[in-house]
Write a protein that holds these residues in place. Structure first.
Motif, PDB file in Angstrom:
ATOM      1  N   ARG A  35      26.158  40.744  30.530  1.00 21.00           N
ATOM      2  CA  ARG A  35      27.458  41.154  31.099  1.00 21.00           C
ATOM      3  C   ARG A  35      28.261  42.025  30.137  1.00 21.00           C
ATOM      4  N   PHE A  36      29.010  42.944  30.736  1.00 23.72           N
ATOM      5  CA  PHE A  36      29.888  43.838  29.974  1.00 23.72           C
ATOM      6  C   PHE A  36      31.184  43.124  29.580  1.00 23.72           C
ATOM      7  N   SER A  37      31.557  42.118  30.351  1.00 29.96           N
ATOM      8  CA  SER A  37      32.850  41.453  30.133  1.00 29.96           C
ATOM      9  C   SER A  37      33.000  40.936  28.709  1.00 29.96           C
ATOM     10  N   ALA A  67      30.980  52.743  25.903  1.00 27.86           N
ATOM     11  CA  ALA A  67      31.051  51.387  25.342  1.00 27.86           C
ATOM     12  C   ALA A  67      29.813  50.576  25.706  1.00 27.86           C
ATOM     13  N   ARG A  68      29.250  50.842  26.860  1.00 29.19           N
ATOM     14  CA  ARG A  68      28.040  50.123  27.293  1.00 29.19           C
ATOM     15  C   ARG A  68      26.831  50.544  26.449  1.00 29.19           C
ATOM     16  N   GLN A  69      26.811  51.855  26.102  1.00 26.91           N
ATOM     17  CA  GLN A  69      25.635  52.386  25.410  1.00 26.91           C
ATOM     18  C   GLN A  69      25.682  52.202  23.899  1.00 26.91           C
ATOM     19  N   GLY A 123      34.435  42.882  36.179  1.00 25.55           N
ATOM     20  CA  GLY A 123      33.896  44.129  36.708  1.00 25.55           C
ATOM     21  C   GLY A 123      34.108  44.150  38.205  1.00 25.55           C
ATOM     22  N   GLU A 124      33.493  45.130  38.855  1.00 24.53           N
ATOM     23  CA  GLU A 124      33.655  45.240  40.308  1.00 24.53           C
ATOM     24  C   GLU A 124      32.293  45.009  40.959  1.00 24.53           C
ATOM     25  N   TYR A 125      32.280  44.125  41.918  1.00 22.64           N
ATOM     26  CA  TYR A 125      31.069  43.829  42.685  1.00 22.64           C
ATOM     27  C   TYR A 125      31.349  44.154  44.155  1.00 22.64           C
ATOM     28  N   ASN A 126      30.725  45.237  44.652  1.00 22.55           N
ATOM     29  CA  ASN A 126      30.964  45.673  46.037  1.00 22.55           C
ATOM     30  C   ASN A 126      32.458  45.713  46.365  1.00 22.55           C
ATOM     31  N   HIS A 127      33.177  46.403  45.488  1.00 18.91           N
ATOM     32  CA  HIS A 127      34.617  46.616  45.635  1.00 18.91           C
ATOM     33  C   HIS A 127      35.444  45.340  45.503  1.00 18.91           C
ATOM     34  N   GLY A 128      34.823  44.246  45.106  1.00 15.70           N
ATOM     35  CA  GLY A 128      35.570  43.010  44.885  1.00 15.70           C
ATOM     36  C   GLY A 128      35.364  42.542  43.454  1.00 15.70           C
ATOM     37  N   ALA A 167      39.919  45.293  33.726  1.00 12.66           N
ATOM     38  CA  ALA A 167      38.808  45.501  34.653  1.00 12.66           C
ATOM     39  C   ALA A 167      38.114  46.819  34.353  1.00 12.66           C
ATOM     40  N   TYR A 168      36.885  46.927  34.833  1.00  5.44           N
ATOM     41  CA  TYR A 168      36.077  48.117  34.550  1.00  5.44           C
ATOM     42  C   TYR A 168      35.226  48.453  35.762  1.00  5.44           C
ATOM     43  N   GLY A 169      34.874  49.752  35.848  1.00  4.82           N
ATOM     44  CA  GLY A 169      34.038  50.196  36.957  1.00  4.82           C
ATOM     45  C   GLY A 169      34.304  51.642  37.289  1.00  4.82           C
ATOM     46  N   GLN A 170      33.735  52.098  38.402  1.00  7.62           N
ATOM     47  CA  GLN A 170      33.844  53.504  38.799  1.00  7.62           C
ATOM     48  C   GLN A 170      35.294  53.945  38.940  1.00  7.62           C
ATOM     49  N   VAL A 171      36.146  53.029  39.420  1.00  9.74           N
ATOM     50  CA  VAL A 171      37.587  53.336  39.502  1.00  9.74           C
ATOM     51  C   VAL A 171      38.373  52.351  38.630  1.00  9.74           C
ATOM     52  N   GLY A 214      35.439  36.650  33.379  1.00  8.25           N
ATOM     53  CA  GLY A 214      35.238  36.366  34.805  1.00  8.25           C
ATOM     54  C   GLY A 214      33.845  36.659  35.325  1.00  8.25           C
ATOM     55  N   THR A 215      32.958  37.159  34.471  1.00 10.73           N
ATOM     56  CA  THR A 215      31.570  37.378  34.918  1.00 10.73           C
ATOM     57  C   THR A 215      30.642  36.569  34.026  1.00 10.73           C
ATOM     58  N   THR A 216      29.508  36.200  34.552  1.00 12.76           N
ATOM     59  CA  THR A 216      28.652  35.225  33.860  1.00 12.76           C
ATOM     60  C   THR A 216      27.195  35.659  33.707  1.00 12.76           C
ATOM     61  N   ARG A 217      26.821  36.818  34.257  1.00 12.07           N
ATOM     62  CA  ARG A 217      25.388  37.152  34.240  1.00 12.07           C
ATOM     63  C   ARG A 217      24.929  37.517  32.828  1.00 12.07           C
ATOM     64  N   PRO A 218      23.610  37.349  32.532  1.00  9.56           N
ATOM     65  CA  PRO A 218      23.089  37.776  31.241  1.00  9.56           C
ATOM     66  C   PRO A 218      23.353  39.271  31.058  1.00  9.56           C
TER      67      PRO A 218
HETATM   68  C1  FMN Z   1      25.894  43.856  43.490  1.00  8.51           C
HETATM   69  C2  FMN Z   1      26.639  44.842  42.665  1.00  8.51           C
HETATM   70  C3  FMN Z   1      27.680  45.548  43.213  1.00  8.51           C
HETATM   71  C4  FMN Z   1      28.413  46.450  42.453  1.00  8.51           C
HETATM   72  N1  FMN Z   1      29.459  47.101  43.020  1.00  8.51           N
HETATM   73  C5  FMN Z   1      30.231  47.913  42.275  1.00  8.51           C
HETATM   74  C6  FMN Z   1      31.387  48.517  42.845  1.00  8.51           C
HETATM   75  O1  FMN Z   1      31.716  48.344  43.995  1.00  8.51           O
HETATM   76  N2  FMN Z   1      32.158  49.295  42.041  1.00  8.51           N
HETATM   77  C7  FMN Z   1      31.846  49.531  40.728  1.00  8.51           C
HETATM   78  O2  FMN Z   1      32.589  50.219  40.042  1.00  8.51           O
HETATM   79  N3  FMN Z   1      30.746  48.950  40.163  1.00  8.51           N
HETATM   80  C8  FMN Z   1      29.940  48.167  40.907  1.00  8.51           C
HETATM   81  N4  FMN Z   1      28.845  47.551  40.345  1.00  8.51           N
HETATM   82  C9  FMN Z   1      28.578  47.747  38.908  1.00  8.51           C
HETATM   83  C10 FMN Z   1      29.182  46.586  38.126  1.00  8.51           C
HETATM   84  O3  FMN Z   1      30.583  46.657  38.145  1.00  8.51           O
HETATM   85  C11 FMN Z   1      28.691  46.612  36.674  1.00  8.51           C
HETATM   86  O4  FMN Z   1      27.323  46.280  36.694  1.00  8.51           O
HETATM   87  C12 FMN Z   1      29.460  45.696  35.771  1.00  8.51           C
HETATM   88  O5  FMN Z   1      28.927  45.826  34.463  1.00  8.51           O
HETATM   89  C13 FMN Z   1      29.401  44.232  36.230  1.00  8.51           C
HETATM   90  O6  FMN Z   1      30.154  43.407  35.369  1.00  8.51           O
HETATM   91  P1  FMN Z   1      29.442  42.473  34.267  1.00  8.51           P
HETATM   92  O7  FMN Z   1      28.526  43.389  33.472  1.00  8.51           O
HETATM   93  O8  FMN Z   1      30.542  41.919  33.438  1.00  8.51           O
HETATM   94  O9  FMN Z   1      28.663  41.441  35.026  1.00  8.51           O
HETATM   95  C14 FMN Z   1      28.089  46.657  41.093  1.00  8.51           C
HETATM   96  C15 FMN Z   1      27.016  45.944  40.537  1.00  8.51           C
HETATM   97  C16 FMN Z   1      26.311  45.051  41.306  1.00  8.51           C
HETATM   98  C17 FMN Z   1      25.176  44.287  40.668  1.00  8.51           C
END
Ligand code: FMN
Length: 195
Positions: free
Chosen positions: A17-19, A156-158, A87-92, A117-121, A11-15
């Motif tokens: 990406r962790f996905s 896993a990222r490192q 992943g999570e982008y601004n809680h979405g 899914a992955y992220g702080q929570v 679901g994520t596409t950036r260079p």
């Molecule tokens: C604009 C932006 C907002 C983000 N917001 C959150 C967030 O709300 N919660 C969180 O856990 N991580 C947040 N992150 C960290 C991303 O979840 C993390 O970079 C993740 O690896 C993104 O997924 P991807 O690598 O597959 O693209 C944010 C990153 C970006 C660039």
């Protein structure tokens, strides 16, 4: 009935990406099971413009306006269930995923979906949003999902070189979520076949 076909959607596409790392783990583990077939669906392989269709997919059905949407829709049509990786982008969840979901409707109708899914929570806020959104697509969002917390995520990222064994402590969790997905995918495939 054949075993259900499951698509793992990146679901994520950036260079960088962790996905991708999560997707590799999912395809490996699901590929070891004999109660499903699995394939990776990478949104990068289905680039779509920011939504600009004339007729909403819920009304248009499979009357596709562009070849790109047709190709994406026909791909989704092949699955009985989905695991979305985000992943999570601004809680979405990612905007690329929202844009992709907005382009389809009947392809996903009455099919189950779970999440990795992955992220702080553990990406929990993104997953809760996804559950709300996919209900409007008349999907069945499942309770059991995989959440990758910073304890596993950071390591896993490192990891260099990376190995999917970085996620091994989540194998039981994934197996449980997959058992549930297979149950729903089989049940709903039978129900759809009966019309
Ligand atoms: C604009 C932006 C907002 C983000 N917001 C959150 C967030 O709300 N919660 C969180 O856990 N991580 C947040 N992150 C960290 C991303 O979840 C993390 O970079 C993740 O690896 C993104 O997924 P991807 O690598 O597959 O693209 C944010 C990153 C970006 C660039």
């Amino acid at each position: 009935m054949p075993v259900p076909h499951i698509q793992v959607i990146l679901g994520t596409t950036r260079p960088g990406r962790f996905s991708e790392r999560v997707g590799d783990w999912l395809v490996d583990r699901l590929g070891q099971r004999d109660d499903l077939t699995v394939e990776l669906l990478d949104l990068r392989d289905h680039p779509l413009p920011i939504y600009e269709l004339d007729v909403a997919p819920a009304r248009a059905g499979r009357e596709y306006e562009t070849p790109e949407v047709r190709r994406f829709g026909e791909r989704l049509d092949q699955a009985d269930g989905y695991v979305v990786v985000t992943g999570e982008y601004n809680h979405g969840y990612s905007s690329s995923l929202k844009n992709a979901l907005d382009h389809v409707f009947p392809e996903l109708h009455r099919k189950p979906i779970t999440f990795a899914a992955y992220g702080q929570v553990g990406g929990a806020r993104a997953v809760e949003q996804l559950r709300q959104v996919v209900v409007e697509l008349e999907m069945a969002p499942l309770r059991h999902a995989v959440h990758i917390l910073p304890s596993v995520l950071i390591a896993a990222r490192q990891l260099d070189p990376f190995t999917i064994e970085a996620f091994a402590e989540l194998d039981d969790r994934l197996a449980h979520a997959t058992d549930d997905l297979v149950w729903w995918a089989s049940a709903l495939a039978s129900a759809r076949a009966e019309g």
